[in-house]
Scaffold this motif. Structure first.
Motif, PDB file in Angstrom:
ATOM      1  N   HIS A 168     -11.368 -17.965  55.787  1.00  0.00           N
ATOM      2  CA  HIS A 168     -11.939 -17.380  54.117  1.00  0.00           C
ATOM      3  C   HIS A 168     -11.912 -16.018  53.264  1.00  0.00           C
ATOM      4  CE1 HIS A 168     -11.829 -22.796  53.445  1.00  0.00           C
ATOM      5  NE2 HIS A 168     -10.676 -21.796  53.938  1.00  0.00           N
ATOM      6  N   GLU A 169     -12.086 -16.053  52.076  1.00  0.00           N
ATOM      7  CA  GLU A 169     -12.702 -14.801  51.456  1.00  0.00           C
ATOM      8  C   GLU A 169     -14.343 -14.033  52.312  1.00  0.00           C
ATOM      9  OE1 GLU A 169     -11.789 -14.636  47.643  1.00  0.00           O
ATOM     10  OE2 GLU A 169      -9.801 -14.902  47.960  1.00  0.00           O
TER      11      GLU A 169
ATOM     12  N   ASP B  81      -3.501 -22.434  48.709  1.00  0.00           N
ATOM     13  CA  ASP B  81      -5.391 -22.028  47.989  1.00  0.00           C
ATOM     14  C   ASP B  81      -6.517 -23.897  48.825  1.00  0.00           C
ATOM     15  OD1 ASP B  81      -4.302 -20.602  46.400  1.00  0.00           O
ATOM     16  OD2 ASP B  81      -4.150 -22.375  44.695  1.00  0.00           O
TER      17      ASP B  81
ATOM     18  N   TRP C 226      -7.194 -21.862  52.048  1.00  0.00           N
ATOM     19  CA  TRP C 226      -7.500 -20.369  52.315  1.00  0.00           C
ATOM     20  C   TRP C 226      -8.818 -20.321  51.660  1.00  0.00           C
ATOM     21  CZ3 TRP C 226      -2.157 -18.931  52.042  1.00  0.00           C
ATOM     22  CH2 TRP C 226      -1.588 -18.475  53.685  1.00  0.00           C
TER      23      TRP C 226
ATOM     24  N   ARG D 290      -9.727 -21.089  48.287  1.00  0.00           N
ATOM     25  CA  ARG D 290      -9.160 -21.464  46.643  1.00  0.00           C
ATOM     26  C   ARG D 290      -9.768 -22.241  46.016  1.00  0.00           C
ATOM     27  NH1 ARG D 290      -4.240 -17.299  48.413  1.00  0.00           N
ATOM     28  NH2 ARG D 290      -4.998 -15.580  49.346  1.00  0.00           N
TER      29      ARG D 290
END
Length: 331
Positions: A57-58, A315, A318, A320
């Protein structure tokens, strides 16, 4: 660029069943398995596996997608193949431990870490053609993979085969190497003769699955796909996509779909078809080939609903979008 799934982490998790108990899981070199040439798996295909992914993930965290469903399916496959039973907690710990060990190698989006748990019969006994292996090996390989569509996202061409079948009807639900091997010759023949990407097996006119993916027909706000039975693989991605489609208000019809209805519906404007699987999530189908004739699906390209559903699942994977169904496991 290396082929999808051809690069491996240098170590894997492994455990052995000696006929009475499982060994403590170890982390060993990924090329260190030693088998007797008479091992049951090498002669009688006592082998099953799974495919799932871990995503970065970010915020840098790593999450494993729907591990519980994949473990349950491997247990089911092992049971049908009469392989020794293992506890789901055992495999879950092996997966988490090995992914944690290589967490810094999990690619950023759109890449991921492909996880391949495998269970094989190891008993050296070539006289056991009709008897299960008393010993086995359970291991977990990791393969960092990039974007499945790096070579270009395009609609696939499928040959409809209403005479053959992917595998024996009672074995379709098992994720076993033998099922994939039995579909190889028809797929190779379809590629050579019709430039088809895959074969959609429709024994007796009943639309089932391709050699390596589930099939979905998207007609307006309705998704039509074969109802679950023993003849085909119960895909985790298939289940995820159908769940998201219901969340979006779409109608999901799990029922028999004939080749005749498939061709009639697919000619309608806006109709879409897709294959679902761990690697590509949803891959658009643009052309059917049946009895020497080609049939365009909708406009022959990649449909908007296919892209919408693929993006919705990506989404979540990941990080989002909200994980409303608790599909992600943190390390």
């Amino acid at each position: 660029m290396s082929a999808f799934g051809s690069v491996f982490m240098p170590e894997m998790a492994i455990s052995w069943f000696d006929g009475s108990q499982w060994s403590n899981a170890e982390v060993v070199s990924s090329d260190s398995i030693q088998l007797h040439p008479g091992a049951h798996v090498l002669h009688y295909s006592s082998s099953c596996f799974e495919g799932l992914k871990a995503f970065r993930h970010e915020d840098g965290s790593v999450k494993i997608f729907r591990m519980d469903r994949n473990i349950a399916r491997l247990q089911q496959s092992s049971d049908i193949l009469a392989l020794p039973e293992f506890a789901p907690e055992q495999l879950e710990q092996m997966i988490v431990d090995i992914v944690t060990r290589f967490a810094d190698q999990v690619p950023e989006a759109p890449g991921s870490m492909y996880i391949r748990p495998t269970h094989i019969g190891t008993e050296p006994a070539i006289g056991k053609a009709a008897v299960p292996s008393l010993t086995s090996c359970l291991y977990v390989l990791l393969s960092p993979v990039g974007d499945y569509f790096t070579g270009g996202d395009k609609a696939l061409r499928l040959l409809l085969d209403d005479e053959g079948m992917r595998c024996s009807p009672h074995m379709g639900v098992v994720k076993s190497g033998g099922n994939y091997a039995s579909a190889l010759q028809p797929i190779m023949k379809a590629r050579a003769e019709y430039q088809a990407d895959q074969v959609l097996f429709c024994p007796g006119g009943d639309v089932q699955e391709t050699g390596a993916a589930n099939f979905l027909l998207i007609d307006g706000d309705e998704i039509i796909t074969k109802a679950l039975d023993s003849t085909f693989l119960h895909g985790v991605t298939r289940d995820s996509i159908l769940t998201l489609a219901r969340d979006m208000g779409m109608t999901v019809s799990e029922r028999q779909l004939t080749v005749e209805e498939l061709l009639e519906r697919s000619a309608r404007p806006g109709c879409e078809a897709a294959l679902s699987g761990t690697a590509a999530v949803l891959t658009a189908v643009g052309t059917f080939i049946y009895k020497g004739k080609e049939y365009e699906v909708g406009n022959g390209g990649i449909g908007e609903t296919t892209l919408l559903l693929r993006r919705a699942l990506n989404d979540i994977q990941w990080g989002r979008a909200e994980d409303k169904h608790s599909w992600l496991t943190s390390l």
